[in-house]
Design a protein around this motif. Structure first.
Motif, PDB file in Angstrom:
ATOM      1  N   GLY A 171       5.882  -0.709  -5.369  1.00  0.00           N
ATOM      2  CA  GLY A 171       5.640  -0.089  -6.650  1.00  0.00           C
ATOM      3  C   GLY A 171       5.010   1.273  -6.482  1.00  0.00           C
ATOM      4  N   ASN A 172       5.051   2.065  -7.559  1.00  0.00           N
ATOM      5  CA  ASN A 172       4.472   3.410  -7.529  1.00  0.00           C
ATOM      6  C   ASN A 172       4.997   4.229  -6.350  1.00  0.00           C
ATOM      7  OD1 ASN A 172       2.705   3.040  -9.851  1.00  0.00           O
ATOM      8  ND2 ASN A 172       1.564   1.638  -8.535  1.00  0.00           N
ATOM      9  N   ALA A 173       6.286   4.043  -6.070  1.00  0.00           N
ATOM     10  CA  ALA A 173       7.016   4.812  -5.053  1.00  0.00           C
ATOM     11  C   ALA A 173       6.510   4.594  -3.640  1.00  0.00           C
ATOM     12  CB  ALA A 173       6.986   6.303  -5.389  1.00  0.00           C
ATOM     13  N   HIS A 174       5.972   3.407  -3.334  1.00  0.00           N
ATOM     14  CA  HIS A 174       5.609   3.118  -1.952  1.00  0.00           C
ATOM     15  C   HIS A 174       5.539   1.609  -1.720  1.00  0.00           C
ATOM     16  CE1 HIS A 174       1.611   3.589  -4.017  1.00  0.00           C
ATOM     17  NE2 HIS A 174       1.401   2.444  -3.402  1.00  0.00           N
ATOM     18  N   LEU A 175       5.480   1.230  -0.450  1.00  0.00           N
ATOM     19  CA  LEU A 175       5.326  -0.154  -0.027  1.00  0.00           C
ATOM     20  C   LEU A 175       3.891  -0.365   0.418  1.00  0.00           C
ATOM     21  CD1 LEU A 175       6.326  -2.987   1.015  1.00  0.00           C
ATOM     22  CD2 LEU A 175       6.822  -1.836   3.189  1.00  0.00           C
ATOM     23  N   GLN A 176       3.305  -1.467  -0.026  1.00  0.00           N
ATOM     24  CA  GLN A 176       1.973  -1.846   0.418  1.00  0.00           C
ATOM     25  C   GLN A 176       2.041  -3.220   1.062  1.00  0.00           C
ATOM     26  OE1 GLN A 176       0.182  -1.407  -3.553  1.00  0.00           O
ATOM     27  NE2 GLN A 176      -1.220   0.096  -2.659  1.00  0.00           N
ATOM     28  N   PHE A 177       1.357  -3.351   2.176  1.00  0.00           N
ATOM     29  CA  PHE A 177       1.292  -4.624   2.873  1.00  0.00           C
ATOM     30  C   PHE A 177      -0.105  -4.761   3.441  1.00  0.00           C
ATOM     31  CE2 PHE A 177       1.490  -6.232   7.346  1.00  0.00           C
ATOM     32  CZ  PHE A 177       1.481  -7.582   7.037  1.00  0.00           C
ATOM     33  N   GLY A 178      -0.769  -5.881   3.168  1.00  0.00           N
ATOM     34  CA  GLY A 178      -2.107  -6.037   3.719  1.00  0.00           C
ATOM     35  C   GLY A 178      -2.828  -7.245   3.182  1.00  0.00           C
ATOM     36  N   PRO A 184      -8.188  -9.751   9.662  1.00  0.00           N
ATOM     37  CA  PRO A 184      -7.267  -8.905  10.412  1.00  0.00           C
ATOM     38  C   PRO A 184      -5.812  -9.231  10.104  1.00  0.00           C
ATOM     39  CG  PRO A 184      -8.131 -10.629  11.823  1.00  0.00           C
ATOM     40  CD  PRO A 184      -8.886 -10.724  10.530  1.00  0.00           C
ATOM     41  N   ILE A 185      -4.928  -8.275  10.414  1.00  0.00           N
ATOM     42  CA  ILE A 185      -3.485  -8.481  10.332  1.00  0.00           C
ATOM     43  C   ILE A 185      -2.959  -8.536  11.754  1.00  0.00           C
ATOM     44  CG2 ILE A 185      -1.293  -7.525   9.559  1.00  0.00           C
ATOM     45  CD1 ILE A 185      -2.827  -6.112   7.328  1.00  0.00           C
ATOM     46  N   LYS A 186      -2.286  -9.605  12.084  1.00  0.00           N
ATOM     47  CA  LYS A 186      -1.803  -9.819  13.444  1.00  0.00           C
ATOM     48  C   LYS A 186      -0.277  -9.787  13.468  1.00  0.00           C
ATOM     49  CE  LYS A 186      -5.818 -12.664  14.665  1.00  0.00           C
ATOM     50  NZ  LYS A 186      -6.298 -13.947  15.231  1.00  0.00           N
ATOM     51  N   PHE A 187       0.284  -9.135  14.469  1.00  0.00           N
ATOM     52  CA  PHE A 187       1.731  -9.018  14.625  1.00  0.00           C
ATOM     53  C   PHE A 187       2.172  -9.806  15.860  1.00  0.00           C
ATOM     54  CE2 PHE A 187       0.342  -5.411  12.209  1.00  0.00           C
ATOM     55  CZ  PHE A 187       1.337  -5.190  11.282  1.00  0.00           C
ATOM     56  N   MET A 195      -0.051  -7.082  18.478  1.00  0.00           N
ATOM     57  CA  MET A 195      -0.885  -6.037  17.899  1.00  0.00           C
ATOM     58  C   MET A 195      -1.769  -6.641  16.837  1.00  0.00           C
ATOM     59  SD  MET A 195       0.257  -2.364  16.256  1.00  0.00           S
ATOM     60  CE  MET A 195       1.030  -3.046  14.798  1.00  0.00           C
ATOM     61  N   VAL A 196      -2.991  -6.099  16.688  1.00  0.00           N
ATOM     62  CA  VAL A 196      -3.949  -6.554  15.676  1.00  0.00           C
ATOM     63  C   VAL A 196      -4.510  -5.329  14.954  1.00  0.00           C
ATOM     64  CG1 VAL A 196      -6.086  -7.779  15.209  1.00  0.00           C
ATOM     65  CG2 VAL A 196      -4.594  -8.573  17.039  1.00  0.00           C
ATOM     66  N   LEU A 197      -4.510  -5.401  13.615  1.00  0.00           N
ATOM     67  CA  LEU A 197      -5.216  -4.412  12.803  1.00  0.00           C
ATOM     68  C   LEU A 197      -6.476  -5.085  12.302  1.00  0.00           C
ATOM     69  CD1 LEU A 197      -2.315  -2.860  10.678  1.00  0.00           C
ATOM     70  CD2 LEU A 197      -3.294  -1.999  12.803  1.00  0.00           C
TER      71      LEU A 197
END
Length: 199
Positions: A171-178, A184-187, A195-197
């Motif tokens: 929405g609002n012309a962008h993607l948000q993920f979180g 943390p966010i783990k990949f 990877m970990v954020l």
């Protein structure tokens, strides 16, 4: 008492064979179990392509034009109104004489007209806020779960547990993920973390 319809039954009734009417059939009951449909005992395994294994209640519209429909409406009010129900409808999705139909789920918001909220198409794609979920702009052969809202706020897929609160938002012309929560966010790929954020 004046009947409310062509057929009115107060109490028990037993019918062998077909019951046909060109008018409404109204069933009322003072008990919490107003209508019960029981089939003959059947142990045949369920098969979607074999109606004999599950066609216990058939609601049929003899028309097969594209967008013709037949459904079940659920209304919480003392009098009938054409725009006062939630329900499920089968909708003909192709103009051909084939039987292709999807399922539409309808709700009726407060002080507004009833709207379709959820569609399962004849091909198995699932749409929330759209009647035609598809992946033509990515991979037309993929199965799709599409969430759509026709304004700049867009749509959100929200995943929650008792400790984590995660969103995918468009929405609002962008993607948000979180994570809304402080986690943390783990990949992962090939079964291992890459990877970990950190929060």
């Amino acid at each position: 008492e004046t009947p409310e319809a062509t057929l009115q039954v107060d109490g028990d009734a037993s019918i062998t064979g077909e019951l046909r009417t060109n008018d409404n059939v109204i069933i009322t009951s003072p008990s919490t179990k107003a209508l019960q449909i029981s089939t003959a005992s059947r142990s045949t395994a369920f098969s979607p392509s074999n109606g004999a294994t599950w066609h216990d209640l058939l609601v049929q519209n003899p028309q097969n034009a594209q967008n013709s429909s037949v459904g079940l409406a659920f209304q919480l009010n003392s009098s009938y109104h054409v725009n006062a129900a939630a329900g499920i409808a089968a909708v003909k999705e192709h103009a051909s004489s084939d039987y292709a139909a999807g399922l539409a789920f309808v709700t009726r918001p407060n002080a507004a007209v009833a709207e379709e909220r959820f569609r399962i198409t004849n091909s198995g794609n699932v749409g929330i806020g759209t009647t035609n979920p598809n992946a033509y702009d990515w991979n037309a052969s993929s199965k799709v779960l599409e969430v759509f809202q026709n304004d700049s706020n867009g749509s959100i897929l929200k995943l929650r547990s008792n400790s984590t609160n995660t969103v995918f938002a468009a929405g609002n012309a962008h993607l948000q993920f979180g994570n809304i929560s402080s986690h943390p966010i783990k990949f992962y790929t090939a079964g291992s973390q890459k990877m970990v954020l950190q929060a």
